[in-house]
Each structure stands twice: as structure tokens, then as C-alpha cells.
Scaffold this motif. Sequence first.
Motif, mmCIF file in Angstrom:
data_model
loop_
_atom_site.group_PDB
_atom_site.id
_atom_site.type_symbol
_atom_site.label_atom_id
_atom_site.label_comp_id
_atom_site.label_asym_id
_atom_site.label_seq_id
_atom_site.Cartn_x
_atom_site.Cartn_y
_atom_site.Cartn_z
ATOM 1 N N ARG A 52 20.099 -1.775 33.529
ATOM 2 C CA ARG A 52 19.418 -1.010 34.557
ATOM 3 C C ARG A 52 20.450 -0.356 35.457
ATOM 4 N N GLY A 57 21.783 -4.730 36.726
ATOM 5 C CA GLY A 57 20.998 -5.685 35.959
ATOM 6 C C GLY A 57 21.227 -5.501 34.477
ATOM 7 N N TYR A 59 20.141 -7.401 30.714
ATOM 8 C CA TYR A 59 19.149 -8.315 30.174
ATOM 9 C C TYR A 59 19.343 -8.450 28.658
ATOM 10 N N TYR A 60 19.150 -9.661 28.157
ATOM 11 C CA TYR A 60 19.297 -9.927 26.730
ATOM 12 C C TYR A 60 18.130 -10.761 26.215
ATOM 13 N N LYS A 65 21.729 -13.474 22.904
ATOM 14 C CA LYS A 65 22.558 -13.848 24.053
ATOM 15 C C LYS A 65 23.805 -14.578 23.587
ATOM 16 N N SER A 108 9.595 -4.394 33.530
ATOM 17 C CA SER A 108 9.853 -5.440 32.544
ATOM 18 C C SER A 108 10.743 -4.881 31.445
ATOM 19 N N PRO A 109 12.015 -5.241 31.409
ATOM 20 C CA PRO A 109 12.948 -4.636 30.458
ATOM 21 C C PRO A 109 12.606 -4.873 28.997
#
Length: 128
Positions: A52, A57, A59-60, A65, A108-109
Amino acid sequence: QVQLVESGGGLVQAGGSLRLSCAASRRTFSLYAMGWFRRSPGKNREFVAAIRWSGGGIYYADSVKGRFTISGDNAKNTVSLQMNSLKPEDTAVYYCAACDANGGRSWSPALPAEYGYWGQGTQVTVSS
């Protein structure tokens, strides 16, 4: 509007690495976020990673991960996905996605519906 073009897919043995890149036709800093999704035969589109720009931000998905790293380069208007320790189950078509700001509502990614722009996809095949 923004066009997204992925590159870097290919065939690799299990345990190997690949780096995907996504070039945007618009300044990436003007976008709210960019992400990567993938789709395997017979499966739904699956979230992989997102970054983001606004507010930061990264995210994974749990499945990637520690193995995958997403990064962005605003100078080049690109986002990349470094994929290490690849597994056969990582085999899929990988799609780059991007979205504009959503007017301040919760984001919400991992939801494909959050992204308004999609690339054509690039095939990643991991052999065992």
C-alpha cells in the motif's frame, strides 16, 4: 485508468527462485495499492502479496510468508515479487493488480474486488 504488464515468469525447479515485475502505465505513487494474485487450474484466484503506497503497509498470504517479498519502485513505476524456495504448489498464473484510493473506507488487501486494474498474467511453473 492504468495498464499493468507483468514479466519474469517461467519454469523453475523446486527450491529455486524467480522475480516477477509489474510495470504500470501511471505513476505508482498515484495509486492506493498494488498487489499480486495467482490462479491455479481448478482453483479460485488467490491473494499472494500487496503493498500500500498510501500510509505504507505490506501484506502476505500465509502460504508465501517468509519466501516471497513484494517491493515497489516509484521512480520506475514498478512493483516486483521476489519468490524464493519455490514449491510445486506455487505453480500458477500470477496477476498484478492495482487500485485507486477508495474514499477512506476500510480496505482489504486480499480481496480481488478491491482492485480495479489487472494485468494479463504471467505463468510460473515449478517442477518437482
